[in-house]
Design a protein around this motif. Sequence first.
Motif, short mmCIF file in Angstrom:
data_model
loop_
_atom_site.label_atom_id
_atom_site.label_comp_id
_atom_site.label_asym_id
_atom_site.label_seq_id
_atom_site.Cartn_x
_atom_site.Cartn_y
_atom_site.Cartn_z
N ASN A 167 0.83 -1.21 0.00
CA ASN A 167 0.00 0.00 0.00
C ASN A 167 0.86 1.26 0.00
N SER A 168 1.93 1.22 0.79
CA SER A 168 2.81 2.40 0.82
C SER A 168 3.47 2.59 -0.54
N GLU A 169 3.81 1.47 -1.18
CA GLU A 169 4.40 1.59 -2.52
C GLU A 169 3.37 2.12 -3.50
N ASN A 170 2.13 1.65 -3.37
CA ASN A 170 1.06 2.09 -4.29
C ASN A 170 0.74 3.57 -4.08
N THR A 171 0.73 4.02 -2.84
CA THR A 171 0.45 5.44 -2.60
C THR A 171 1.61 6.31 -3.03
N ASP A 172 2.83 5.84 -2.95
CA ASP A 172 3.99 6.59 -3.40
C ASP A 172 4.03 6.68 -4.92
N ALA A 173 3.52 5.72 -5.59
CA ALA A 173 3.58 5.70 -7.05
C ALA A 173 2.88 6.91 -7.66
N PRO A 174 1.65 7.28 -7.27
CA PRO A 174 1.03 8.47 -7.85
C PRO A 174 1.80 9.74 -7.50
N GLU A 175 2.33 9.79 -6.27
CA GLU A 175 3.13 10.96 -5.90
C GLU A 175 4.38 11.04 -6.75
N ASN A 176 5.00 9.90 -6.99
CA ASN A 176 6.18 9.89 -7.85
C ASN A 176 5.82 10.33 -9.26
N LEU A 177 4.66 9.88 -9.75
CA LEU A 177 4.23 10.29 -11.09
C LEU A 177 3.96 11.79 -11.14
N GLN A 191 5.24 14.05 -9.14
CA GLN A 191 6.53 14.74 -9.05
C GLN A 191 7.26 14.69 -10.39
N ALA A 192 7.18 13.53 -11.04
CA ALA A 192 7.83 13.41 -12.35
C ALA A 192 7.17 14.34 -13.36
N GLU A 193 5.83 14.43 -13.31
CA GLU A 193 5.12 15.34 -14.21
C GLU A 193 5.46 16.79 -13.88
N GLU A 194 5.50 17.10 -12.56
CA GLU A 194 5.86 18.46 -12.16
C GLU A 194 7.27 18.81 -12.59
N GLN A 195 8.17 17.85 -12.40
CA GLN A 195 9.55 18.10 -12.83
C GLN A 195 9.63 18.27 -14.33
N GLU A 206 8.22 21.60 -15.03
CA GLU A 206 9.22 22.62 -14.66
C GLU A 206 10.34 22.67 -15.68
N GLU A 207 10.80 21.48 -16.08
CA GLU A 207 11.87 21.44 -17.08
C GLU A 207 11.42 22.07 -18.38
N LYS A 208 10.16 21.79 -18.77
CA LYS A 208 9.63 22.38 -20.00
C LYS A 208 9.60 23.90 -19.88
N LEU A 209 9.12 24.38 -18.75
CA LEU A 209 9.05 25.83 -18.54
C LEU A 209 10.45 26.45 -18.51
N GLN A 210 11.38 25.76 -17.85
CA GLN A 210 12.75 26.28 -17.81
C GLN A 210 13.34 26.32 -19.22
N ASN A 211 13.09 25.27 -19.99
CA ASN A 211 13.58 25.25 -21.38
C ASN A 211 12.96 26.38 -22.19
N GLU A 212 11.66 26.59 -21.97
CA GLU A 212 10.98 27.66 -22.70
C GLU A 212 11.53 29.03 -22.30
N VAL A 213 11.76 29.23 -21.01
CA VAL A 213 12.34 30.49 -20.53
C VAL A 213 13.73 30.68 -21.12
#
Length: 193
Positions: free
Chosen positions: A28-38, A40-44, A47-54
Amino acid sequence: MFNKKKNNDIEENIMNTENPSENTEAQNSENTDAPENLEQAEEQSAEEKLQNEVQQLNDKYLRLYAEFDNYKRRTQKERVELLQTAGKDVIISLLPVLDDFDRALKAMETATDVAPVKEGILLVSTKLKNTLAQKGLKDVESINKDFNTDFHEAITNIPAPTDVLKGKVIDEVEKGYTLNDNVIRFAKVVVGA
């Protein structure tokens, strides 16, 4: 090697059967961490896309600024060159007149009769006026014309000899000129009062 793997698998199964609640909590802890990791990966990645655009926009801005700076320098250099050579064509057209004046001065040194020298100077003067007229220079007609502040500069007023000459130019002290219909020198005149 296969034996070790089988042994590990068996030990895991034994552990899983011993503590089923711990295993489910770990899953369960792994399953709950998986969406957070996703997320965070999407946010990163966002962020990377925005940084590249800037970074791309900054690069574009710097290039545009450098291009504009080069344009300013180039136009300033062209303007300086234009100002330095602006009168070049007028000077070139006046060189033959200058040569004529030199010849007239030489002729005056050996001349015994005044009439031919006077005629030569008159010809050179006419040639100079024609050359300047071709470049757009015109003299301002003043005498017996109404006083006009757009073309005339009054030096003094004198009593008019007749009533017809009141408010008109009686005498011209210095001739006025226009270049391409723009006044470059006002005529200095005496006005009748």
